[in-house]
Motif scaffolding. Structure first.
Motif, short mmCIF file in Angstrom:
data_model
loop_
_atom_site.label_atom_id
_atom_site.label_comp_id
_atom_site.label_asym_id
_atom_site.label_seq_id
_atom_site.Cartn_x
_atom_site.Cartn_y
_atom_site.Cartn_z
N ARG A 413 0.84 -1.20 0.00
CA ARG A 413 0.00 0.00 0.00
C ARG A 413 0.87 1.25 0.00
NH1 ARG A 413 -1.51 3.30 3.89
NH2 ARG A 413 -1.00 1.91 5.62
N LEU A 414 1.95 1.26 0.77
CA LEU A 414 2.83 2.42 0.81
C LEU A 414 3.52 2.65 -0.53
CD1 LEU A 414 4.40 1.74 4.32
CD2 LEU A 414 2.81 3.59 3.75
N PHE A 415 3.97 1.58 -1.17
CA PHE A 415 4.54 1.71 -2.51
C PHE A 415 3.52 2.34 -3.46
CE2 PHE A 415 7.30 -2.28 -1.64
CZ PHE A 415 8.28 -1.51 -1.04
N GLN A 416 2.30 1.81 -3.42
CA GLN A 416 1.27 2.30 -4.34
C GLN A 416 0.91 3.75 -4.05
OE1 GLN A 416 0.05 0.39 -7.03
NE2 GLN A 416 -0.61 2.45 -7.61
N GLU A 417 0.91 4.13 -2.79
CA GLU A 417 0.62 5.52 -2.45
C GLU A 417 1.69 6.46 -3.00
OE1 GLU A 417 0.18 5.62 1.78
OE2 GLU A 417 -1.84 4.77 1.75
N GLY A 418 2.94 6.01 -3.02
CA GLY A 418 3.99 6.81 -3.62
C GLY A 418 3.78 6.98 -5.11
N ILE A 419 3.35 5.92 -5.78
CA ILE A 419 3.07 5.99 -7.21
C ILE A 419 1.93 6.98 -7.47
CG2 ILE A 419 2.23 4.68 -9.20
CD1 ILE A 419 3.68 2.22 -8.00
N ARG A 420 0.88 6.87 -6.65
CA ARG A 420 -0.27 7.78 -6.81
C ARG A 420 0.13 9.23 -6.58
NH1 ARG A 420 -4.13 4.64 -2.79
NH2 ARG A 420 -4.60 2.74 -3.99
N ALA A 421 0.96 9.46 -5.55
CA ALA A 421 1.35 10.83 -5.21
C ALA A 421 2.08 11.50 -6.37
CB ALA A 421 2.22 10.82 -3.97
N ALA A 422 2.76 10.71 -7.18
CA ALA A 422 3.49 11.25 -8.33
C ALA A 422 2.64 11.29 -9.59
CB ALA A 422 4.75 10.42 -8.58
#
Length: 620
Positions: A413-422
């Motif tokens: 989830r944290l990895f995916q949140e980083g992708i979304r943030a960018a």
């Protein structure tokens, strides 16, 4: 690999968890993958440097003797002759270059070969192996022109080399040059006579330059062949000759030169991957020095992504995060400490600061490299990462209050949140390697909807070889999947609307790693045909071995495009060998596959069989 990769110089791979536990227990150290290393010898940038005294020794037994040489010095010259310059050898033992050349010639070795910088860079594991029982660490470092930090990193991280060296460093006395006496000179002449009789080519330059295949595969092919029409499904693999280390900072050995990218594209590959460490690609708020040169690495990655894109290939980064830290780190950051393991502890992913580091690091990478294909992650690998990655979450005051599945899923989830943030289009692939059957299903239920689930296709496949019943773990071309574990996990993922990927070994496998590819093409084609009907959206074509642009990879792409395995093999054979020879080639591939299906698969054979680990011939 001896042919063509010189004693497995590039291969890193996963082990079974049981082997990991055995290694840690036997050595009394910390398990880093299949490697247990005493604590101080694990420095990274920004931590205290390692000293020679900190390098691992294990039981430090007496070294193996070399009585067939007149002296240890002669064994040293003989073993290093094709890989190390006479000048470097001389500086290590306190001799003159002419002394070393004279000794080599006296043993019938001929003129010293030309040692290129690339050969030196690519042969370091062979040099370590050949001198492990000859030199103490101080002289071995001098021979390699390395620091103790480099040696510690290599022994720990590069295919967990220390385990392959026996979890020990023999107690070698310093080696010093002494002019040979009459008896020694006579034995040298006897060796020269043996060489002349039994190894008449020993003094001649080799027909093929060592590591010449790197140059060949790096050269852009004159004829550009159209890749198989395999659709949009992802088919990604690792470089055939990438060096472990810091490939985005070290520019002397490109892991993906134009020629290799072109050949992989022609074989139907549309994705390749690299190892990534977050603190090397983004600012580390805890120890900023660890992130030195991260901007340069991102620039190199951006250039690589652009080059690969021209060949229709995407770049993926392998994440094994967050990396554990030495216990000394937590003296200043006690609030970040998670589950301990030996002299390291996890950066607890239940802590907001660690979560922010992961999220922000991924976002930094995605913003800097907008065309990045994505990431794949292993959240329960040999390396200690999150608190439950080694089932030690009960030792963490926060994660002990949380089920393992919650923590493991949270990493994705944290990895995916980083992708979304960018606002990135990068894809995240969560690999279920190491997930316990007790809670794997609960992880899958919590994965973000954008995540793709990857499973080893042949894992837990029941087999019988020579009347012995067993099950496959992974790394098998002899067994044709998919197996029950992968099918169970894919079903759970599809019920949630997640895409799925199968990890297979298409080109080569640890069943027989010392060849560019195993020509059991019918097995590979049948596996791909089975997976085409399993509603998967892509394939990981192998771990760090198997990236040779082979007919195996091409046949997989053809099979995924439609039609039978037999049709795919025929098309590939016709393209590579012509219509007249194609039937005979396909028949050979089928016969190889039938024979290879009898391989005595067992995880012990895969890792420790004579095809992987064997006594070095006395010639070397």
């Amino acid at each position: 690999m001896k042919t063509p990769t010189a004693e497995n110089n590039y291969c890193a791979h996963h082990s079974r968890r049981g082997f990991l536990k055995i290694t840690a227990a036997a050595t009394g150290g910390i398990a880093f993958g299949r490697f247990a290393l005493p604590g101080r010898a694990v420095a990274e940038a920004g931590q205290a440097s390692v000293g020679v005294a900190d390098l691992p020794k294990g039981t430090a037994p007496k070294p193996v003797a070399f009585p067939h040489f007149p002296s240890r010095l002669h064994a040293f010259v003989w073993r290093n002759w094709p890989l190390v310059t006479p000048g470097r050898m001389a500086s290590v033992v306190g001799a003159k270059r002419a002394d070393i050349v004279r000794m080599g010639k006296a043993m019938g070795l001929g003129q010293p070969p030309h040692i290129t910088r690339d050969l030196q860079a690519r042969s370091y594991i062979t040099v370590i192996k050949r001198n492990w029982h000859l030199l103490p660490y101080e002289q071995l470092l001098q021979l390699l022109d390395w620091t103790p930090d480099q040696m510690a990193f290599t022994l720990r991280e590069d295919d967990f080399l220390y385990v392959k060296l026996g979890n020990l460093k023999p107690q070698c006395e310093p080696l010093r040059y002494q002019a040979p006496d009459a008896t020694t000179l006579q034995r040298g002449r006897e060796i020269a006579q043996i060489v002349a009789t039994d190894f008449p080519d020993a003094g001649r330059a080799p027909q093929d330059e060592l590591f010449g295949f790197v140059k060949d595969l790096s050269r852009v092919p004159a004829k550009s062949a159209a890749p198989p029409a395999a659709g949009d499904s992802l088919r990604f693999c690792y470089s055939y000759f990438a060096l472990y280390g810091d490939p985005l900072l070290e520019n002397h050995a490109d892991p993906y030169p134009e020629g290799l990218l072109a050949r992989l594209a022609q074989a139907g590959v549309n994705g390749v991957w690299l190892q990534a460490v977050l603190h090397k690609l983004a600012p580390c708020p805890f120890v900023p020095e660890r992130s030195a040169h991260y901007g340069k690495r991102l620039k190199t990655l951006r250039t690589l992504v652009a080059r690969a894109k021209r060949h229709g290939i995407q770049i993926f980064l392998y994440l094994n995060e967050p990396r554990a830290m030495p216990l000394s780190f937590f003296a200043n950051h006690p609030q970040l400490k998670g589950a301990p393991e030996g002299d390291h502890a996890a950066l607890c992913t239940s802590v907001p600061e660690v979560q922010a580091f992961i999220r922000n690091s991924v976002a930094t990478i995605c913003r800097a490299v907008p065309d990045l294909g994505g990431f794949f992650s292993i959240s329960a690998s040999e390396n200690l990462t999150n608190c439950w990655s080694h089932n030690g979450g009960a030792k963490c005051p926060r994660c002990s209050q949380r089920p393992p599945a919650d923590v493991i899923a949270e990493v994705s989830r944290l990895f995916q949140e980083g992708i979304r943030a960018a606002n990135s289009r990068a894809r995240l692939i969560a690999w279920d390697w190491g997930w316990s059957d007790d809670w794997a299903g609960d992880v899958i239920k919590q994965l973000p909807p954008e995540v793709t689930l990857q499973s080893v296709s042949e894992w837990s496949l029941p087999i019988e070889r020579g009347g012995v019943k067993s099950t496959v773990g992974e790394y098998s071309i002899s067994a044709v999947g998919p197996g029950p574990r992968a099918q169970r996990h894919w079903k759970l993922a599809r019920e949630r609307g997640l895409k799925t990927i199968a990890k297979i070994q298409a080109g080569c496998t640890w069943e027989l790693s010392a060849v560019p590819y195993i020509p059991a093409v019918a097995n590979v084609a049948k596996h791909a045909e089975n997976l085409r009907g399993a509603d998967i959206s892509g394939l990981m074509l192998g771990w760090t071995l198997g990236g040779y642009p082979s007919p195996n990879l091409e046949t997989v792409a053809e099979t995924l495009a439609g039609g039978s395995a037999g049709t795919a093999m025929r098309r590939v054979a016709e393209r590579r060998f012509g219509a007249a020879l194609a039937p005979a080639v396909v028949k050979a591939w089928q016969d190889f596959s039938t024979a290879f299906s009898e391989f005595p698969y067992h995880i012990g054979v895969v890792y420790n069989g004579p095809q992987q680990t064997r006594p070095a011939p006395l010639r070397w």
